[in-house]
Design a protein around this motif. Sequence first.
Motif, PDB file in Angstrom:
ATOM      1  N   GLY A 167       0.803  -1.214   0.000  1.00  0.00           N
ATOM      2  CA  GLY A 167       0.000   0.000   0.000  1.00  0.00           C
ATOM      3  C   GLY A 167       0.837   1.265   0.000  1.00  0.00           C
ATOM      4  N   THR A 168       1.820   1.320   0.898  1.00  0.00           N
ATOM      5  CA  THR A 168       2.684   2.505   0.985  1.00  0.00           C
ATOM      6  C   THR A 168       3.488   2.672  -0.289  1.00  0.00           C
ATOM      7  OG1 THR A 168       2.833   2.238   3.378  1.00  0.00           O
ATOM      8  CG2 THR A 168       4.473   3.632   2.326  1.00  0.00           C
ATOM      9  N   ARG A 169       3.959   1.563  -0.859  1.00  0.00           N
ATOM     10  CA  ARG A 169       4.770   1.641  -2.074  1.00  0.00           C
ATOM     11  C   ARG A 169       3.908   2.072  -3.268  1.00  0.00           C
ATOM     12  NH1 ARG A 169       7.915  -4.078  -1.456  1.00  0.00           N
ATOM     13  NH2 ARG A 169       9.248  -3.323  -3.151  1.00  0.00           N
ATOM     14  N   VAL A 170       2.665   1.628  -3.292  1.00  0.00           N
ATOM     15  CA  VAL A 170       1.750   2.080  -4.342  1.00  0.00           C
ATOM     16  C   VAL A 170       1.523   3.587  -4.235  1.00  0.00           C
ATOM     17  CG1 VAL A 170      -0.649   1.979  -5.128  1.00  0.00           C
ATOM     18  CG2 VAL A 170       0.602  -0.135  -4.645  1.00  0.00           C
ATOM     19  N   ALA A 171       1.274   4.054  -3.004  1.00  0.00           N
ATOM     20  CA  ALA A 171       1.044   5.484  -2.799  1.00  0.00           C
ATOM     21  C   ALA A 171       2.247   6.302  -3.246  1.00  0.00           C
ATOM     22  CB  ALA A 171       0.723   5.758  -1.328  1.00  0.00           C
ATOM     23  N   ILE A 195      -5.824   2.816 -10.114  1.00  0.00           N
ATOM     24  CA  ILE A 195      -5.286   2.713  -8.751  1.00  0.00           C
ATOM     25  C   ILE A 195      -6.107   3.533  -7.785  1.00  0.00           C
ATOM     26  CG2 ILE A 195      -3.296   3.248  -7.306  1.00  0.00           C
ATOM     27  CD1 ILE A 195      -2.873   0.805  -9.032  1.00  0.00           C
ATOM     28  N   SER A 196      -6.476   4.752  -8.213  1.00  0.00           N
ATOM     29  CA  SER A 196      -7.270   5.623  -7.344  1.00  0.00           C
ATOM     30  C   SER A 196      -8.625   4.999  -7.038  1.00  0.00           C
ATOM     31  CB  SER A 196      -7.447   6.994  -8.006  1.00  0.00           C
ATOM     32  OG  SER A 196      -8.238   7.835  -7.208  1.00  0.00           O
ATOM     33  N   ASN A 197      -9.263   4.466  -8.055  1.00  0.00           N
ATOM     34  CA  ASN A 197     -10.566   3.817  -7.833  1.00  0.00           C
ATOM     35  C   ASN A 197     -10.433   2.632  -6.880  1.00  0.00           C
ATOM     36  OD1 ASN A 197     -11.748   5.634  -9.573  1.00  0.00           O
ATOM     37  ND2 ASN A 197     -11.649   4.273 -11.354  1.00  0.00           N
ATOM     38  N   MET A 198      -9.330   1.876  -6.995  1.00  0.00           N
ATOM     39  CA  MET A 198      -9.082   0.753  -6.096  1.00  0.00           C
ATOM     40  C   MET A 198      -8.989   1.227  -4.658  1.00  0.00           C
ATOM     41  SD  MET A 198      -5.678  -1.644  -5.936  1.00  0.00           S
ATOM     42  CE  MET A 198      -4.710  -0.269  -5.284  1.00  0.00           C
ATOM     43  N   LEU A 199      -8.203   2.279  -4.427  1.00  0.00           N
ATOM     44  CA  LEU A 199      -8.013   2.778  -3.066  1.00  0.00           C
ATOM     45  C   LEU A 199      -9.289   3.356  -2.487  1.00  0.00           C
ATOM     46  CD1 LEU A 199      -4.521   4.494  -3.514  1.00  0.00           C
ATOM     47  CD2 LEU A 199      -5.008   2.251  -2.519  1.00  0.00           C
ATOM     48  N   VAL A 200     -10.113   3.932  -3.368  1.00  0.00           N
ATOM     49  CA  VAL A 200     -11.371   4.504  -2.901  1.00  0.00           C
ATOM     50  C   VAL A 200     -12.356   3.412  -2.519  1.00  0.00           C
ATOM     51  CG1 VAL A 200     -13.414   5.815  -3.642  1.00  0.00           C
ATOM     52  CG2 VAL A 200     -11.131   6.681  -4.150  1.00  0.00           C
ATOM     53  N   ARG A 210     -13.932   5.100   6.663  1.00  0.00           N
ATOM     54  CA  ARG A 210     -12.972   5.790   5.805  1.00  0.00           C
ATOM     55  C   ARG A 210     -12.383   4.801   4.814  1.00  0.00           C
ATOM     56  NH1 ARG A 210      -8.595   8.793   9.100  1.00  0.00           N
ATOM     57  NH2 ARG A 210      -8.421   9.950   7.131  1.00  0.00           N
ATOM     58  N   THR A 211     -11.928   5.341   3.683  1.00  0.00           N
ATOM     59  CA  THR A 211     -11.355   4.492   2.644  1.00  0.00           C
ATOM     60  C   THR A 211      -9.839   4.431   2.790  1.00  0.00           C
ATOM     61  OG1 THR A 211     -11.071   6.312   1.079  1.00  0.00           O
ATOM     62  CG2 THR A 211     -13.206   5.194   1.081  1.00  0.00           C
ATOM     63  N   VAL A 212      -9.255   3.413   2.166  1.00  0.00           N
ATOM     64  CA  VAL A 212      -7.795   3.305   2.130  1.00  0.00           C
ATOM     65  C   VAL A 212      -7.199   4.526   1.443  1.00  0.00           C
ATOM     66  CG1 VAL A 212      -5.866   1.934   1.233  1.00  0.00           C
ATOM     67  CG2 VAL A 212      -7.884   0.792   2.194  1.00  0.00           C
ATOM     68  N   TYR A 213      -7.917   5.059   0.454  1.00  0.00           N
ATOM     69  CA  TYR A 213      -7.470   6.276  -0.245  1.00  0.00           C
ATOM     70  C   TYR A 213      -7.284   7.417   0.752  1.00  0.00           C
ATOM     71  CZ  TYR A 213      -7.644  10.194  -3.576  1.00  0.00           C
ATOM     72  OH  TYR A 213      -7.364  11.333  -4.298  1.00  0.00           O
ATOM     73  N   GLU A 214      -8.250   7.584   1.648  1.00  0.00           N
ATOM     74  CA  GLU A 214      -8.192   8.682   2.612  1.00  0.00           C
ATOM     75  C   GLU A 214      -7.112   8.468   3.666  1.00  0.00           C
ATOM     76  OE1 GLU A 214     -12.691  10.324   3.010  1.00  0.00           O
ATOM     77  OE2 GLU A 214     -12.380   8.253   3.662  1.00  0.00           O
ATOM     78  N   VAL A 215      -6.863   7.207   4.006  1.00  0.00           N
ATOM     79  CA  VAL A 215      -5.929   6.922   5.105  1.00  0.00           C
ATOM     80  C   VAL A 215      -4.488   6.851   4.617  1.00  0.00           C
ATOM     81  CG1 VAL A 215      -5.300   5.237   6.861  1.00  0.00           C
ATOM     82  CG2 VAL A 215      -7.717   5.734   6.428  1.00  0.00           C
ATOM     83  N   ILE A 216      -4.243   6.158   3.525  1.00  0.00           N
ATOM     84  CA  ILE A 216      -2.864   5.913   3.092  1.00  0.00           C
ATOM     85  C   ILE A 216      -2.377   6.949   2.088  1.00  0.00           C
ATOM     86  CG2 ILE A 216      -1.392   4.291   1.827  1.00  0.00           C
ATOM     87  CD1 ILE A 216      -2.911   2.019   3.014  1.00  0.00           C
ATOM     88  N   PHE A 217      -3.217   7.280   1.096  1.00  0.00           N
ATOM     89  CA  PHE A 217      -2.728   8.069  -0.035  1.00  0.00           C
ATOM     90  C   PHE A 217      -2.959   9.566   0.108  1.00  0.00           C
ATOM     91  CE2 PHE A 217      -3.696  10.021  -4.193  1.00  0.00           C
ATOM     92  CZ  PHE A 217      -2.430   9.974  -4.746  1.00  0.00           C
TER      93      PHE A 217
END
Length: 808
Positions: A167-171, A195-200, A210-217
């Motif tokens: 996750g961090t490496r993707v961000a 990728i953005s849609n995946m994280l959302v 909350r979504t992974v998009y909001e937390v990680i990216f």
Amino acid sequence: MPLANKRPGGRILPARRLIPLVEPQQQFDKIALAINEIYKHNVSQLSFEEYYRTAYNLVLSKNGPLLYNGVRTVLETHMRESVEHSILQHAQTADSNPTTENNEAFLFSVRLLWSEHVTAMLMIKDILMYVDNVYVKAAHLPSIYEMGMCVFRDTVLLSAAGSGGLGTRVAKAVLRQISGERSGEEINRSTLQGISNMLVELRDTASPMRTVYEVIFEPQLLAESRVFYRDMAALRIKTMGASEYARAVQADLDAEAGRVQAYLALTTADLLRSVLQDELVTAYAPDILVIPDDGLTQMLDRRDIPALRVLYNIYSPLPQPLSVLRSGVLNHILVLGGQITASLLATDSGETKNGSTPQPKSEITPEASLGLAAKTAMALRWVQDVLGLYDVYDEFFHKSFSEGSSMRSAINDAFIEVINANTRAPELLSLFMDDNLKNGLKRKAEQDVDHLLERSVLMFRFLKNKDAFEHYYKAHLARRLLFARSESDDAEHSLVSKLKVECGSQFTLKLEGMFKDMQLSMDMARELRASAEYASIGLDLNVSVLTPTFWPAMTPTQQPSSQAAAENSAATNSDDPLSVILPSGVLSDSVDVFSAYYLKHHSGRRLTWQYAMGNADLKVQFGSRTHELNVTTYQMIILLLFVDDNSLEKPLTAAKIQQLTHIPEEPLARQLQSLACGKYRILNKTPKSRDIKPTDTFVFNMEFKSPQYRIRIPVVSARSNIETEKEKAVSQAVIGQERLYLIEAAIVRIMKTRKQIPHDVLVNETISQLAPRFLPSSKMIKDGIGKLLDREYLQRSPDDPRLYIYLA
């Protein structure tokens, strides 16, 4: 033979369901095999109905946990194997050599795995639909699809490839791609969108809302964007002008908005825009406007409407920068307005070209009148320049400032200060209107006339002392009406209507009364011509009968220039007759006839003749030549003295003329200057100086020559000019007295309504009532209260001296 399913009493029981005796693990293995085939894209070889029935049987046989947990295990295994074989190598390459291509390859592999996983989960969800509907609901577990999303999140993004997962490496890879695009590199937006849609779509483990998009990216995106644009702003502010900087900021805002639309979550739009606004605009808001050689001042001076529009667009959403821009525009208007006013004050102070100040003279000379005319022209120019300046900023308001209310208030506040900084503003505005209504409407289209009137009323709206304007406008309107100098009656009525809209009917009551008096005078003139008395009048006499309460106070010193087709006089209904003596003969007899006719039809009234406001046409013979002279009534009286003496060559001194006519000294000097020292010298003066002294002698000029038959004799220092300091002092005294009456009237109105009121409240309400006309000072209100106390309209409360009680 008795039936097996029959209970005692003859009731038949339903048949029991027969569940095939198949090992549950074998049934699950079939489903696991199907899941693997789905991931291998061998869907065509599968029978979805068969696998659905298998899952159905497992749930019915109470093996739901086996099925649910087994599916999770299969998915986790597949995800780990996929990461190991398809993604990990790309991730390591991107970490060690973070080029655009390597980042793209890594992100594409993640996106591909995600896409395949989503497609597979949709099929798996259909196969296990009965599991979702029965077992999952009863056990309160996530649906099969949701469980598959959690498996991807936990196995691929959070746990794979060591602590922290991918996750961090993707961000970081996405951020590197964004940074490259900001630097001008071409990137594959489609991959980033996936990728953005995946994280959302993936929910965070700790905070399911909350979504992974909001937390990680997203936090990393905002932090890196802040650093990037902070450095960018520091560099630009040193190398760019304000207009270029504003365009660059707008380009950045548009670019980031485009990124959000292309491949970021829409929820990021406001947060990312806020970062840019903070770093690019708010942090440097004052500095941008004062960049040397290309700041706000230069943009306004060169009327760079497109650049100002961009500047406003980046400042307007932010309260603090908008306040800075507002102040900058306001201050620039004050500077330009101050320059316009300074040029007028320099002229008004009498400075000559070399900077010296001439000594004042006791008499009014033609040179002084020319100087006064020049000051009047400058005064009119001041109004025109102020309105021209307003037009410029009004264009900015509509074309650059998007008609924003804050900028409108800034422009209005600035012009209110500019206009009211000039103490002569009410007089100059009235003089400007007077000049245009007399001369400025010729050959103008209706819309141009309306525009001129609108702009004049606009400036009137900015005046604080509207009562002072009313004082001057009444005087100018009176001269236009009495001498038929107005270019358009429609324009006159239109302007009064616009003033009525601005200040109410009470403000224009007297102005409308003046128009009514002129109409009644015209009606009376027609009736007089049809009467028997008209035959005894030896000349064409037109008289305007005026109501004193409507018209400005008229004194013999008031001497406007005039132009009319017949002998005109003004008569007011008053008790203070003027002492001017008319020469005996036709003129005095005609005045007596009109007075008798008027009083016969209007009993109980008294006429006061205002000869200072009249004019006449005289046919005069100079030897063998005859000319028609258009003169004022005073000039006519002076010329008739030479005829009545029956000797055109007999000289008369200025003192003798004053004795015979009782014309006041100051207007007499002006009339004699006009007749003897002007362009048309009807009288010869001895000595030849331009000053008028009591001992100077005058004789009729029989040698007068002119190529024109009809000649208008202008009056020196006509009152259409700007007031002198002495006249200004008189006007201020009159205005001050009228203000005292208005203050007392306002206090009485308030006290009638309130009966009792504290001092401070009374002062505030009085100011509020009078503010549309003028701003009274506390001292003026206190003086008004004191006079009303003395006249016993009010009294102080015995218990509280600051409480006033109204006495009915």
